[in-house]
Design a protein around this motif. Sequence first.
Motif, short mmCIF file in Angstrom:
data_model
loop_
_atom_site.label_atom_id
_atom_site.label_comp_id
_atom_site.label_asym_id
_atom_site.label_seq_id
_atom_site.Cartn_x
_atom_site.Cartn_y
_atom_site.Cartn_z
N UNK A 19 -43.97 2.13 12.54
CA UNK A 19 -44.62 0.98 12.20
C UNK A 19 -45.87 1.28 11.48
N UNK A 20 -46.75 2.08 11.90
CA UNK A 20 -48.02 2.33 11.47
C UNK A 20 -47.86 3.16 9.81
N UNK A 21 -46.73 3.84 9.69
CA UNK A 21 -46.42 4.56 8.52
C UNK A 21 -46.11 3.21 7.53
N UNK A 22 -45.33 2.30 7.98
CA UNK A 22 -44.68 0.96 7.49
C UNK A 22 -46.28 0.39 6.72
N UNK A 23 -47.08 0.42 7.57
CA UNK A 23 -48.27 -0.34 7.25
C UNK A 23 -49.28 0.44 6.19
N UNK A 24 -48.84 1.54 5.97
CA UNK A 24 -49.72 2.44 5.18
C UNK A 24 -50.49 3.78 5.61
N UNK A 25 -50.54 3.85 6.89
CA UNK A 25 -51.07 4.99 7.52
C UNK A 25 -50.21 6.29 7.37
N UNK A 26 -50.83 7.80 7.15
CA UNK A 26 -50.02 8.88 6.93
C UNK A 26 -50.50 9.69 8.43
N UNK A 27 -49.36 10.69 8.47
CA UNK A 27 -49.69 11.71 9.68
C UNK A 27 -49.36 13.08 9.20
N UNK A 28 -50.05 14.04 9.74
CA UNK A 28 -49.51 15.66 9.62
C UNK A 28 -49.37 15.72 11.16
N UNK A 29 -47.90 16.25 11.22
CA UNK A 29 -47.24 16.40 12.41
C UNK A 29 -47.49 18.01 12.66
N UNK A 30 -47.82 18.51 13.75
CA UNK A 30 -48.23 20.10 13.82
C UNK A 30 -47.42 20.46 15.02
N UNK A 31 -47.10 21.84 15.03
CA UNK A 31 -46.38 22.50 15.96
C UNK A 31 -47.09 23.73 16.36
N UNK A 32 -47.37 23.72 17.44
CA UNK A 32 -48.41 24.93 17.95
C UNK A 32 -49.62 25.02 17.08
N UNK A 33 -50.20 23.89 16.65
CA UNK A 33 -51.36 23.90 15.87
C UNK A 33 -51.37 24.10 14.43
N UNK A 34 -50.05 24.30 13.96
CA UNK A 34 -49.87 24.58 12.39
C UNK A 34 -49.01 23.35 12.00
N UNK A 35 -49.52 22.87 10.55
CA UNK A 35 -48.82 21.67 10.18
C UNK A 35 -47.43 22.15 9.88
N UNK A 36 -46.43 21.17 9.97
CA UNK A 36 -45.11 21.39 9.83
C UNK A 36 -44.36 20.22 9.12
N UNK A 37 -44.88 19.08 9.14
CA UNK A 37 -44.24 17.80 8.46
C UNK A 37 -45.49 16.85 8.11
N UNK A 38 -45.03 15.84 7.16
CA UNK A 38 -45.92 14.65 6.85
C UNK A 38 -45.18 13.74 6.91
N UNK A 39 -45.69 12.49 7.72
CA UNK A 39 -44.92 11.31 7.86
C UNK A 39 -45.92 10.23 6.71
N UNK A 40 -45.20 9.94 5.70
CA UNK A 40 -46.15 9.21 4.66
C UNK A 40 -45.22 7.77 4.22
N UNK A 41 -45.74 6.77 3.78
CA UNK A 41 -45.12 5.83 3.31
C UNK A 41 -44.39 6.19 2.19
N UNK A 42 -42.75 5.89 1.89
CA UNK A 42 -41.99 6.35 0.79
C UNK A 42 -42.80 5.94 -0.47
N UNK A 43 -43.22 4.71 -0.63
CA UNK A 43 -43.92 4.76 -2.00
C UNK A 43 -44.98 5.51 -2.34
N UNK A 44 -45.83 5.79 -1.35
CA UNK A 44 -46.88 6.55 -1.37
C UNK A 44 -46.68 8.11 -1.86
N UNK A 45 -45.43 8.65 -1.43
CA UNK A 45 -44.89 9.63 -1.62
C UNK A 45 -44.30 9.98 -2.91
N UNK A 46 -43.55 8.83 -3.33
CA UNK A 46 -43.06 8.87 -4.81
C UNK A 46 -44.41 8.77 -6.04
N UNK A 47 -45.38 7.93 -5.62
CA UNK A 47 -46.35 7.62 -6.67
C UNK A 47 -47.13 9.32 -6.86
#
Length: 79
Positions: A19-47
Amino acid sequence: MDETISAAEANREFSRLLREVREGKSYVVTSHGRPVAKLVPIDADKSSREKAKQELLAELRTRPIVNVGPWTRDELYDD
């Protein structure tokens, strides 16, 4: 600015994150303290990809063309 969230927390809160990503917020997902993924609005990623592509092409247009001559297969696969 991207907010950091652990993979475990992201798993528990996935619906809220979407829901928050749909509203424009972005997240970096970590595993054991290391960044492994990024959740971003699809339009932001394309641009951002398109912007990076245009910047790269602009930089390449400023560089001279270099003629390196023909290559042989052996030259490409040096041991």
